[in-house]
Design an enzyme around this catalytic site. Structure first.
Site, PDB file in Angstrom:
ATOM      1  N   ARG A 200       0.827  12.226  -9.745  1.00 26.74           N
ATOM      2  CA  ARG A 200       1.081  10.539  -9.270  1.00 26.74           C
ATOM      3  C   ARG A 200       2.590  10.483  -9.927  1.00 26.74           C
ATOM      4  O   ARG A 200       3.196   9.742  -9.092  1.00 26.74           O
ATOM      5  CB  ARG A 200       0.148   9.842  -9.987  1.00 26.74           C
ATOM      6  CG  ARG A 200      -1.320   9.100  -9.294  1.00 26.74           C
ATOM      7  CD  ARG A 200      -1.648   8.068 -10.098  1.00 26.74           C
ATOM      8  NE  ARG A 200      -2.886   7.927  -9.907  1.00 26.74           N
ATOM      9  CZ  ARG A 200      -3.748   7.849  -8.686  1.00 26.74           C
ATOM     10  NH1 ARG A 200      -2.884   7.447  -7.713  1.00 26.74           N
ATOM     11  NH2 ARG A 200      -5.020   7.867  -8.801  1.00 26.74           N
TER      12      ARG A 200
ATOM     13  N   PHE B  33      -1.783  16.443   3.267  1.00 24.04           N
ATOM     14  CA  PHE B  33      -2.159  15.950   2.127  1.00 24.04           C
ATOM     15  C   PHE B  33      -1.091  15.540   1.068  1.00 24.04           C
ATOM     16  O   PHE B  33      -0.446  16.694   0.779  1.00 24.04           O
ATOM     17  CB  PHE B  33      -3.310  16.996   1.472  1.00 24.04           C
ATOM     18  CG  PHE B  33      -4.311  16.303   0.258  1.00 24.04           C
ATOM     19  CD1 PHE B  33      -5.370  15.873   0.520  1.00 24.04           C
ATOM     20  CD2 PHE B  33      -3.529  15.628  -0.702  1.00 24.04           C
ATOM     21  CE1 PHE B  33      -6.154  15.324  -0.182  1.00 24.04           C
ATOM     22  CE2 PHE B  33      -4.161  14.972  -1.724  1.00 24.04           C
ATOM     23  CZ  PHE B  33      -5.494  14.746  -1.511  1.00 24.04           C
TER      24      PHE B  33
ATOM     25  N   ASP C 165      -4.373   5.766   5.698  1.00 24.11           N
ATOM     26  CA  ASP C 165      -5.125   6.932   6.333  1.00 24.11           C
ATOM     27  C   ASP C 165      -6.023   6.543   7.236  1.00 24.11           C
ATOM     28  O   ASP C 165      -5.618   5.963   8.458  1.00 24.11           O
ATOM     29  CB  ASP C 165      -5.698   7.697   5.119  1.00 24.11           C
ATOM     30  CG  ASP C 165      -6.101   9.158   5.627  1.00 24.11           C
ATOM     31  OD1 ASP C 165      -6.737   9.335   6.560  1.00 24.11           O
ATOM     32  OD2 ASP C 165      -5.424  10.075   4.825  1.00 24.11           O
TER      33      ASP C 165
ATOM     34  N   GLU D 221       0.815  -1.284  -0.041  1.00 19.08           N
ATOM     35  CA  GLU D 221       0.030  -0.179  -0.116  1.00 19.08           C
ATOM     36  C   GLU D 221       0.790   1.272  -0.028  1.00 19.08           C
ATOM     37  O   GLU D 221       1.937   1.243   0.612  1.00 19.08           O
ATOM     38  CB  GLU D 221      -0.819   0.048   1.092  1.00 19.08           C
ATOM     39  CG  GLU D 221      -2.004   1.132   1.478  1.00 19.08           C
ATOM     40  CD  GLU D 221      -2.984   1.122   0.475  1.00 19.08           C
ATOM     41  OE1 GLU D 221      -2.524   1.742  -0.808  1.00 19.08           O
ATOM     42  OE2 GLU D 221      -4.060   1.008   0.616  1.00 19.08           O
ATOM     43  N   ASP D 222       0.374   2.216  -0.663  1.00 21.32           N
ATOM     44  CA  ASP D 222       1.285   3.381  -0.744  1.00 21.32           C
ATOM     45  C   ASP D 222       1.088   4.247   0.692  1.00 21.32           C
ATOM     46  O   ASP D 222       1.982   4.837   1.301  1.00 21.32           O
ATOM     47  CB  ASP D 222       0.926   4.409  -1.734  1.00 21.32           C
ATOM     48  CG  ASP D 222      -0.680   4.530  -2.022  1.00 21.32           C
ATOM     49  OD1 ASP D 222      -1.294   3.782  -1.636  1.00 21.32           O
ATOM     50  OD2 ASP D 222      -1.145   5.549  -2.466  1.00 21.32           O
TER      51      ASP D 222
HETATM   52  C1  PRP Z   1      -5.641   6.070  -1.167  1.00 22.78           C
HETATM   53  C2  PRP Z   1      -4.778   5.196  -0.882  1.00 22.78           C
HETATM   54  C3  PRP Z   1      -4.860   3.896  -0.167  1.00 22.78           C
HETATM   55  C4  PRP Z   1      -6.280   4.549   0.573  1.00 22.78           C
HETATM   56  C5  PRP Z   1      -5.825   4.682   2.089  1.00 22.78           C
HETATM   57  O1  PRP Z   1      -6.252   5.282  -2.555  1.00 22.78           O
HETATM   58  O2  PRP Z   1      -3.755   4.722  -2.104  1.00 22.78           O
HETATM   59  O3  PRP Z   1      -5.135   3.036  -1.000  1.00 22.78           O
HETATM   60  O4  PRP Z   1      -6.416   5.793  -0.165  1.00 22.78           O
HETATM   61  O5  PRP Z   1      -7.130   5.638   2.605  1.00 22.78           O
HETATM   62  P1  PRP Z   1      -7.721   4.726   3.765  1.00 22.78           P
HETATM   63  O6  PRP Z   1      -6.715   4.168   4.934  1.00 22.78           O
HETATM   64  O7  PRP Z   1      -8.471   5.978   4.377  1.00 22.78           O
HETATM   65  O8  PRP Z   1      -8.596   3.772   3.447  1.00 22.78           O
HETATM   66  P2  PRP Z   1      -7.431   6.174  -3.201  1.00 22.78           P
HETATM   67  O9  PRP Z   1      -8.873   5.871  -2.788  1.00 22.78           O
HETATM   68  O10 PRP Z   1      -7.226   7.673  -3.145  1.00 22.78           O
HETATM   69  O11 PRP Z   1      -7.310   5.643  -4.747  1.00 22.78           O
HETATM   70  P3  PRP Z   1      -5.923   5.618  -5.677  1.00 22.78           P
HETATM   71  O12 PRP Z   1      -5.030   4.770  -4.847  1.00 22.78           O
HETATM   72  O13 PRP Z   1      -6.334   5.054  -6.746  1.00 22.78           O
HETATM   73  O14 PRP Z   1      -5.338   7.156  -5.740  1.00 22.78           O
END
Ligand code: PRP
Length: 173
Positions: free
Chosen positions: A163, A150, A102, A98-99
């Site tokens: 990105r 952010f 949150d 995971e990147d």
């Molecule tokens: C972001 C990130 C995680 C997730 C974390 O993805 O890449 O997968 O949010 O948030 P959380 O812990 O509150 O669930 P996003 O939904 O923005 O999609 P993306 O990776 O396609 O940008």
């Protein structure tokens, strides 16, 4: 809303160094095994690509795509699986990549989903953790950095922008 400016918080050098450290740890921990790395699209695509090229083990790679309902800047906890993995993980060693973590809702949902498939082991590797934002508990086994705000770059976006930047920035609104 357009950000007023962006300030660098993780340089490409810092990221490169950390990716190598995590990859070394995974190489040690999974010696003799062939782990399956599952990247969460889209944000994890760059981290996963760099990680896989630094782990000195045979690997398998797959992806999932998840979406959360609600406003763009926070998660409501309602997660939907858009794309599932494409091969069996039963009895396999799985590392979710995971990147950023949150609220934790995305990971909590995915871990529950993958656990049903009975992998031999299931661990999590996240480049960035925001523990102060957590709403649901998730165990992270490998963590790169703790950074607030952010963030964009190195896979992370704001409305699909930024990105592909090689460094990570904090947006100031
Ligand atoms: C972001 C990130 C995680 C997730 C974390 O993805 O890449 O997968 O949010 O948030 P959380 O812990 O509150 O669930 P996003 O939904 O923005 O999609 P993306 O990776 O396609 O940008």
């Amino acid at each position: 809303m357009q950000p007023k400016k962006k300030e660098i918080v993780l340089s490409r050098k810092q990221i490169e160094q950390k990716v190598k450290e995590i990859a070394t740890q995974i190489t040690r921990d999974y010696a003799g095994k062939t782990p399956i790395l599952i990247g969460i699209l889209k944000g994890a695509f760059i981290f996963l690509a760099d990680l896989t090229r630094n782990i000195e083990l045979p690997l398998k790679v797959d992806f999932v795509r998840l979406a959360s309902y609600g406003e763009k800047d926070y998660s409501t906890g309602q997660i939907k699986l858009i794309k599932d993995i494409e091969f069996s993980i039963k009895g396999q060693d799985v590392i979710v990549v995971e990147d950023i973590v949150d609220s934790g809702y995305t990971l909590a949902f995915l871990l529950k989903h993958l656990a049903k498939m009975k992998p031999a082991s299931l661990k999590v590797c996240a480049l960035i953790d925001k523990p102060e934002r957590r709403e649901v508990e998730v165990k992270l086994d490998y963590v790169g950095f703790q950074v607030s705000g952010f963030l964009v770059g190195y896979g992370l976006d704001y409305s699909e922008q930024y990105r592909c930047l090689p460094d990570v920035y904090r947006l100031i609104f």
